[in-house]
Structures are given as structure tokens and as C-alpha cells.
Design a protein around this motif. Structure first.
Motif, PDB file in Angstrom:
ATOM      1  N   GLY A   1       3.987  -0.927  -7.903  1.00  0.00           N
ATOM      2  CA  GLY A   1       3.157  -2.129  -7.752  1.00  0.00           C
ATOM      3  C   GLY A   1       2.313  -2.089  -6.490  1.00  0.00           C
ATOM      4  O   GLY A   1       2.058  -3.126  -5.862  1.00  0.00           O
TER       5      GLY A   1
ATOM      6  N   THR B   1       1.219  12.837 -19.945  1.00  0.00           N
ATOM      7  CA  THR B   1       0.248  12.458 -18.906  1.00  0.00           C
ATOM      8  C   THR B   1      -0.110  13.650 -18.020  1.00  0.00           C
ATOM      9  O   THR B   1      -1.266  13.856 -17.660  1.00  0.00           O
ATOM     10  CB  THR B   1       0.827  11.321 -18.022  1.00  0.00           C
TER      11      THR B   1
ATOM     12  N   ASP C   1      -4.664  11.338  -8.757  1.00  0.00           N
ATOM     13  CA  ASP C   1      -4.225  10.699  -9.998  1.00  0.00           C
ATOM     14  C   ASP C   1      -2.696  10.650 -10.087  1.00  0.00           C
ATOM     15  O   ASP C   1      -2.127   9.659 -10.553  1.00  0.00           O
ATOM     16  CB  ASP C   1      -4.796  11.430 -11.223  1.00  0.00           C
TER      17      ASP C   1
ATOM     18  N   LYS D   1      -1.147  -0.323  -4.134  1.00  0.00           N
ATOM     19  CA  LYS D   1      -2.472   0.271  -4.207  1.00  0.00           C
ATOM     20  C   LYS D   1      -2.444   1.527  -3.351  1.00  0.00           C
ATOM     21  O   LYS D   1      -1.909   1.506  -2.244  1.00  0.00           O
ATOM     22  CB  LYS D   1      -3.483  -0.713  -3.623  1.00  0.00           C
ATOM     23  N   GLN D   2      -2.986   2.621  -3.886  1.00  0.00           N
ATOM     24  CA  GLN D   2      -3.018   3.842  -3.084  1.00  0.00           C
ATOM     25  C   GLN D   2      -4.139   3.768  -2.043  1.00  0.00           C
ATOM     26  O   GLN D   2      -5.258   3.396  -2.361  1.00  0.00           O
ATOM     27  CB  GLN D   2      -3.260   5.064  -3.996  1.00  0.00           C
TER      28      GLN D   2
ATOM     29  N   ASP E   1      -1.557   7.935  -7.908  1.00  0.00           N
ATOM     30  CA  ASP E   1      -1.835   6.632  -8.525  1.00  0.00           C
ATOM     31  C   ASP E   1      -0.711   6.218  -9.470  1.00  0.00           C
ATOM     32  O   ASP E   1      -0.364   5.045  -9.557  1.00  0.00           O
ATOM     33  CB  ASP E   1      -3.163   6.670  -9.295  1.00  0.00           C
ATOM     34  N   LEU E   2      -0.139   7.207 -10.172  1.00  0.00           N
ATOM     35  CA  LEU E   2       0.984   6.897 -11.078  1.00  0.00           C
ATOM     36  C   LEU E   2       2.160   6.345 -10.269  1.00  0.00           C
ATOM     37  O   LEU E   2       2.836   5.405 -10.681  1.00  0.00           O
ATOM     38  CB  LEU E   2       1.435   8.146 -11.838  1.00  0.00           C
TER      39      LEU E   2
ATOM     40  N   GLU F   1       0.813  -1.221   0.000  1.00  0.00           N
ATOM     41  CA  GLU F   1       0.000   0.000   0.000  1.00  0.00           C
ATOM     42  C   GLU F   1       0.839   1.259   0.000  1.00  0.00           C
ATOM     43  O   GLU F   1       1.844   1.331   0.702  1.00  0.00           O
ATOM     44  CB  GLU F   1      -0.764   0.028   1.327  1.00  0.00           C
TER      45      GLU F   1
ATOM     46  N   ALA G   1       1.992   4.932  -7.209  1.00  0.00           N
ATOM     47  CA  ALA G   1       1.610   3.628  -6.659  1.00  0.00           C
ATOM     48  C   ALA G   1       1.759   2.537  -7.726  1.00  0.00           C
ATOM     49  O   ALA G   1       2.331   1.477  -7.466  1.00  0.00           O
ATOM     50  CB  ALA G   1       0.190   3.684  -6.127  1.00  0.00           C
ATOM     51  N   ASP G   2       1.279   2.824  -8.947  1.00  0.00           N
ATOM     52  CA  ASP G   2       1.376   1.844 -10.048  1.00  0.00           C
ATOM     53  C   ASP G   2       2.825   1.478 -10.321  1.00  0.00           C
ATOM     54  O   ASP G   2       3.171   0.311 -10.475  1.00  0.00           O
ATOM     55  CB  ASP G   2       0.776   2.420 -11.341  1.00  0.00           C
ATOM     56  N   GLU G   3       3.668   2.489 -10.366  1.00  0.00           N
ATOM     57  CA  GLU G   3       5.088   2.264 -10.640  1.00  0.00           C
ATOM     58  C   GLU G   3       5.695   1.302  -9.612  1.00  0.00           C
ATOM     59  O   GLU G   3       6.549   0.486  -9.929  1.00  0.00           O
ATOM     60  CB  GLU G   3       5.817   3.623 -10.610  1.00  0.00           C
TER      61      GLU G   3
END
Ligand code: GLN
Length: 267
Positions: free
Chosen positions: A78, A251, A68, A80-81, A71-72, A42, A74-76
Motif C-alpha cells: 500500500g 507477471t 516495475d 508509493k515507490q 512497484d509490485l 513510501e 510497493a502496491d502489496e
């Protein structure tokens, strides 16, 4: 005698500090790249709601420009925010990050020298300046024009600081807990003017055409994301890389268009 007591006090205080520091360090999960997290899997993000369009609730979900961007990140990684809504004072004093309530703060927060002493900031990601929100036709367009009147500010913000440092003596400064209470006080006529960051006020004016921004004060602010002091360089590095990449690949501009549709160029 006095010196000895003082010394004992100082040593005890130091020991408590060291223990606290170890405890926070040990509690965290460390990823292979050195990023430290409070909870495995997380990215814990502290924010203060509502600060539309940076962070606000829509259909029960927390959304916004900051959300948002996080989120970028967090995605990087791996992850979840997970967003925590917390008073802005806890964020801007560094307390929320330094006591491990969250990994990072994303709260439309201005980078200031004072704050940089108690937290570590990312690269700047958005420009802002203070502005005055009034009802249309009020003729109030400077701090001086508020003589004998009340000016609303949001607690713990750079707007509060600016107002307190610059209003004439006969202007009463009234403190509000959050942006929603602040701006609706103008709309309802309970207060003639309030100060806050320009982008959130323009967003409000778009949705509430009876109001207007009558003047901007050139405070030259920049927002930064912030982590606990001296504790998460690796997370900041990731954030800075993602910000640079988002600006390069379009982006950032897409998000800007999404959340600031009536502004003509990104900052
Ligand atoms: N940018 C302002 C500050 O940092 C306001 C931020 C906010 O209210 N979320 O003080």
C-alpha cells in the motif's frame, strides 16, 4: 598507558556505533507486518541511472524492469515507490541502505559474497554474465585480443572486478562513471571495447546496430534487491513473496517480454 588510551578509544567508538544504530532504528516507521520504512507511505528505492532496461528515464519518468518489480512490492504494501538516483558505489558498498538513504536498492546489482557482508539480499531475480561490447568488425573477441589497447569498465561493478582480475598486463583498464558514458565511448570510437553485464549490452546493441557483443565471459551472476544489513527482514520477506508470486502468475514473464523483447526465454 598505551593500552588504557587504546581501551578508551575502543569504548568511545563502540558508544558512537550504538547511538547511531539506535538513531536509525527510531527514525523509521514500522508497519504492522514489521516492514520498516524511512518515510511513511513510501517505498524509498535507491538505484543508479541509467542502467537500461533495468532503470532509465523515459519522458522524464524513471522506468524499467527493476522499477516495475519494485512497484509490485510497493502496491502489496500500500505504498508509493519513490526512486532515488545515486552513485552505484554507494549502493554496492551498502552505504545508501545502511545510512537510511533508502529502504531498498534495486540496481541490477549482482549478489556477491563481499556485498552480502554489508547488506541483506533478496532471492535472486535475474541471471547475468559479463560480456564485451565492440564496434562491428573490430575482431576484438577476447581479453587477450585487447593486447596494447584500452578496456572500459563501469566503476564499482562486477565487470570492473572481472576485468581487473583477468586482463593481460598490457591492457589498460579505464574507469567510467556510468553505463551511458561507457557504451557511447565504444560507439564514438574513443575506446575499442568495454565490459558490462550481457543484458544491458544486448539492449544497447539492439538500438545501436553498428555495435555488437563479441564474447560473453561465463561469470554466472544473479541479481538481488538489497536492504540494510540485519534491519529489514520483513521487507525482504515481502519482496521474496512478490517475486515468487510474479513468477507463478506470469507477471514476471510479461515484464521480461516488455523489457527484453529480443531475448527468447526468461532467466
Ligand atoms: N551487475 C553489476 C554489478 O552488480 C552491474 C550493476 C550496475 O551497474 N547497476 O556490479
Amino acid at each position: 598507558m598505551r593500552t588504557r588510551i587504546l581501551k578508551t578509544f575502543a569504548t568511545a567508538a563502540l558508544m558512537t556505533l550504538t547511538l547511531a544504530a539506535c538513531a536509525t532504528g527510531q527514525d523509521k516507521v514500522e508497519l504492522a507486518n514489521g516492514v520498516k520504512l524511512i518515510e511513511e507511505g513510501e517505498l524509498a528505492v535507491c538505484t543508479h541511472l541509467p542502467y537500461e532496461p533495468f532503470e532509465y528515464k523515459q519522458g522524464g519518468e524513471i522506468v524499467g524492469f527493476d522499477v516495475d518489480l519494485m512497484d509490485l512490492v510497493a502496491d502489496e504494501l500500500g505504498l508509493k515507490q519513490r526512486t532515488f538516483n545515486t552513485p552505484f558505489e554507494g549502493i554496492e558498498t551498502g552505504q545508501s541502505m545502511n545510512t537510511s538513504k533508502c529502504d531498498i536498492a534495486a540496481a541490477g546489482m549482482t549478489i556477491t559474497d563481499e556485498r552480502a557482508e554489508v547488506m541483506d539480499f533478496s532471492d535472486p531475480y535475474f541471471d547475468a554474465t559479463q560480456a564485451l561490447l565492440v564496434n562491428k568488425g573490430s575482431g576484438l573477441n577476447s581479453l587477450e585480443s585487447l593486447a596494447g589497447k584500452t578496456l572500459g569498465v563501469q566503476i564499482g561493478t562486477t565487470g570492473q572486478q572481472y576485468a581487473e582480475a583477468n586482463v593481460p598486463d598490457d591492457v589498460e583498464v579505464k574507469v567510467f562513471e556510468d553505463l551511458a558514458l561507457l557504451v557511447s565511448a565504444v560507439k564514438s570510437g574513443s575506446i575499442p571495447a568495454v565490459i558490462n553485464d550481457n543484458s544491458v549490452l544486448y539492449d544497447y546493441v539492439d538500438k545501436n546496430p553498428g555495435t555488437e557483443v563479441s564474447v560473453e565471459f561465463d561469470t554466472g551472476e544473479s541479481y538481488g534487491f538489497a536492504v540494510a544489513m540485519g534491519d529489514n527482514d520483513a521487507l525482504l520477506e515481502t519482496v521474496n513473496e512478490i517475486l515468487a508470486q510474479a513468477r507463478d502468475d506470469g507477471t514476471y514473464d510479461d515484464l521480461y517480454q516488455k523489457y527484453f523483447p529480443s531475448a527468447n526465454s526468461s532467466s
